[in-house]
Design an enzyme around this catalytic site. Structure first.
Site, short mmCIF file in Angstrom:
data_model
loop_
_atom_site.label_atom_id
_atom_site.label_comp_id
_atom_site.label_asym_id
_atom_site.label_seq_id
_atom_site.Cartn_x
_atom_site.Cartn_y
_atom_site.Cartn_z
N TYR A 1 0.84 -1.09 0.00
CA TYR A 1 -0.03 -0.19 0.11
C TYR A 1 0.90 1.26 0.09
O TYR A 1 0.56 2.22 -0.78
CB TYR A 1 -0.88 -0.16 1.32
CG TYR A 1 -1.89 1.09 1.44
CD1 TYR A 1 -3.15 0.94 0.62
CD2 TYR A 1 -1.73 2.36 1.65
CE1 TYR A 1 -4.18 2.00 0.41
CE2 TYR A 1 -2.42 3.41 1.56
CZ TYR A 1 -3.72 3.41 1.04
OH TYR A 1 -4.70 4.33 0.96
N PHE B 1 -7.71 21.73 -24.12
CA PHE B 1 -8.19 20.56 -24.25
C PHE B 1 -9.46 20.21 -23.52
O PHE B 1 -9.56 20.72 -22.45
CB PHE B 1 -7.13 19.47 -23.88
CG PHE B 1 -7.18 18.09 -24.17
CD1 PHE B 1 -7.40 17.40 -25.38
CD2 PHE B 1 -7.51 17.21 -23.19
CE1 PHE B 1 -7.86 16.34 -25.72
CE2 PHE B 1 -8.08 15.86 -23.28
CZ PHE B 1 -8.03 15.27 -24.67
N LYS C 1 -0.27 8.21 -23.44
CA LYS C 1 0.28 8.60 -24.57
C LYS C 1 1.86 8.42 -24.59
O LYS C 1 2.40 7.05 -24.96
CB LYS C 1 -0.09 9.97 -25.04
CG LYS C 1 -1.64 10.14 -25.39
CD LYS C 1 -2.28 10.33 -24.08
CE LYS C 1 -3.74 10.80 -24.32
NZ LYS C 1 -4.45 10.83 -23.01
N ARG D 1 -13.70 15.63 -33.55
CA ARG D 1 -13.08 16.90 -32.86
C ARG D 1 -13.60 18.29 -33.44
O ARG D 1 -12.69 18.86 -34.43
CB ARG D 1 -11.39 16.88 -32.95
CG ARG D 1 -10.89 15.48 -32.25
CD ARG D 1 -10.63 15.72 -30.76
NE ARG D 1 -11.75 15.24 -29.73
CZ ARG D 1 -11.54 14.99 -28.82
NH1 ARG D 1 -10.48 14.89 -28.21
NH2 ARG D 1 -12.49 15.16 -27.66
N PHE E 1 -19.34 15.02 -26.01
CA PHE E 1 -18.84 13.97 -27.13
C PHE E 1 -18.74 12.63 -26.59
O PHE E 1 -18.99 11.58 -27.65
CB PHE E 1 -17.37 14.63 -27.58
CG PHE E 1 -16.43 14.58 -26.73
CD1 PHE E 1 -16.16 15.68 -25.97
CD2 PHE E 1 -15.43 13.67 -26.49
CE1 PHE E 1 -15.19 15.65 -24.81
CE2 PHE E 1 -14.40 13.69 -25.61
CZ PHE E 1 -14.39 14.82 -24.87
#
Ligand code: F0G
Length: 466
Positions: A77, A129, A263, A388, A455
């Site tokens: 933990y 963003f 990413k 987008r 979206f």
């Protein structure tokens, strides 16, 4: 065949060890699937998708070294040794001293916004963003776009469309005073602009400006490795710099960063917040235990932290990796351009963006041309892409009115190390087929609209008459 600008072969610097099967539905089945998903590609089952270009987020193929790291998970933990490895990797690669892990990028955006933004503050950024802006608003702030005008023009060939316009920043300081601006949110390889980088020259000028006004720069490092590659190949004087040195240089000109590690850090889940300021770190540690988990795991398993640490080194210590990745995207874009498909130029880092306004000029923006095109591409081919444009932009948080962005795009996002040239040849062919019958594409109407980030879950249906 992928050749770089010097006409040298660019081979994938890896080979395939494990594979994942792909299934293909027939056209009638795909039509049913998209109808069942209310013409929203986010609502499709992945088993109904032939080639998944929805996102590059969490979709990378990990290396054998990363998979081996999963077996080395220390699932304590508190005080997991994998946290130590991640801390060391962030210090080595980015140069920030303190790190707070989070389950993904938006977890870091949440904590960052809660600490640095006070009600009434303005946060300038090089284009919005979606999740970043929402967290800024939830903390009582307002986003202000200070990206250069070229970024909003899909035809501009500016090599650094992610640059900040310092005159816009100066005007903002004059209007609201620097006290109301806690930081500039600087995104690497600006996602909504088409994966467009900023230059080091621009960042140095921004650093000088922000020092003068005592404003911080917080880097959105989500795609910083790709941004570093563009600096290496497009900005004079950096050709011989290793990618890792460029990443370090970028970070050294900022006060901290948040990163969606899904990413450029090549993992399926994970993120973090990093900084040099101890007081900021102490506050972030206090909040992460409330919203994410203890400050040494931040909502992740020990094995995830290990994969992230290894991914950070892998992405930055062998320059061939990012060079091949960018060349693969560029080659795909070039093939589409050869068939006259209108795409955002220059070709960006993580995706090809089709300009839906030019693809379907018969559809006004109120008819959601990019959403309709994404659905049409799926019906034609089983390829999943993402809108987008006006749907992603959402509504103005004060007036409640639709925001009409200049860019109305369909994003074909390339997962890292997943697809081969044959897949891209298929994609090029089928998108061209859709282009040839583009006038048949019908507009959509929205039949269900979520309050935030619409979206992801909105419903649509075709309007038969247009
Ligand atoms: N910043 C940028 C530039 C992003 O592209 C994303 C996510 C985030 C922050 C948030 O990170 O997803 O880990 O919470 N982009 C994904 C995409 C969702 O598909 O572009 P997250």
């Amino acid at each position: 065949m992928i050749l770089n600008s010097k006409k040298e072969w660019v081979l994938p610097p890896y080979k395939i060890k494990a594979i994942e099967p792909i299934y293909t539905l027939c056209r009638e089945e795909r039509l049913k699937a998209i109808q069942h998903s209310h013409y929203n590609t986010f609502l499709l089952s992945s088993s109904d998708v032939t080639m998944d270009l929805l996102t590059d987020s969490g979709t990378s193929a990990m290396s054998d070294y990363q998979w081996a790291g999963l077996m080395m998970g220390d699932e304590a933990y508190a005080g997991s040794c994998n946290f130590d490895h991640l801390e060391e990797a962030v210090r080595d690669v980015f140069g920030y001293h303190y790190i707070v892990p989070t389950h993904q990028g938006r977890g870091a955006e949440h904590i960052l916004s809660k600490i640095l933004i006070h009600p009434g503050d303005i946060i300038p950024g090089n284009m919005y963003f979606t999740t970043t802006k929402l967290h800024q608003e939830l903390a009582g702030g307002t986003f202000s776009d200070v990206i250069i005008d070229e970024a909003h023009d899909s035809l501009s060939e500016h090599p650094f469309k992610g640059n900040v316009d310092l005159q816009k920043c100066e005007a903002l300081v004059q209007k609201v005073t620097a006290k109301k601006i806690p930081y500039v949110n600087l995104q690497a390889c600006v996602n909504m602009a088409g994966g467009q980088p900023f230059s080091l020259e621009n960042l140095r000028a921004l650093r000088e400006f922000t020092h003068r006004h005592r404003i911080k720069i917080i880097l959105d490092a989500t795609r910083v490795v790709e941004n570093a590659h563009f600096i290496k190949v497009r900005e004079k004087g950096y050709e011989s710099w290793p990618i890792v040195s460029l990443v370090r240089e970028i970070c050294s000109l900022t006060d901290g960063c948040f990163m969606s590690a899904k990413k450029d850090a090549l993992v399926n889940i994970g993120g973090f917040l990093a900084m040099n300021d101890e007081a900021f770190f102490t506050e972030a540690k206090a909040l992460v235990v409330i919203y994410e988990g203890l400050h040494t795991y931040g909502g992740l398993a020990g094995r995830d932290l290990e994969a992230m640490a290894r991914g950070l080194y892998e992405a930055t210590c062998d320059d061939r990796f990012v060079a091949h990745r960018i060349q693969q995207v560029e080659e795909f874009g070039r093939k589409l351009m050869q068939r006259d498909i209108p795409i955002v130029k220059p070709i960006g880092g993580h995706a090809i963006f089709i300009d839906a306004k030019r693809f379907s000029p018969h559809l006004s923006q109120d008819l959601f041309p990019a959403q309709a095109l994404a659905a049409e591409i799926y019906i034609e081919s089983g390829i999943r892409t993402m809108e987008r444009g006006i749907v992603s932009s959402g509504r103005d948080s004060k007036t409640g009115k639709n925001i009409y962005p200049k860019l109305e795009l369909v994003r074909l996002t390339i997962p890292r190390r997943v697809y081969t040239q044959e897949h891209f040849e298929y994609a090029t062919h089928v998108i061209h087929e859709v282009y040839l019958r583009r006038r048949e594409i019908k507009g959509l109407q929205m039949t269900f609209e979520p309050k935030q980030l619409r979206f992801f879950q909105a419903h649509f249906q075709p309007i038969p008459c247009c």
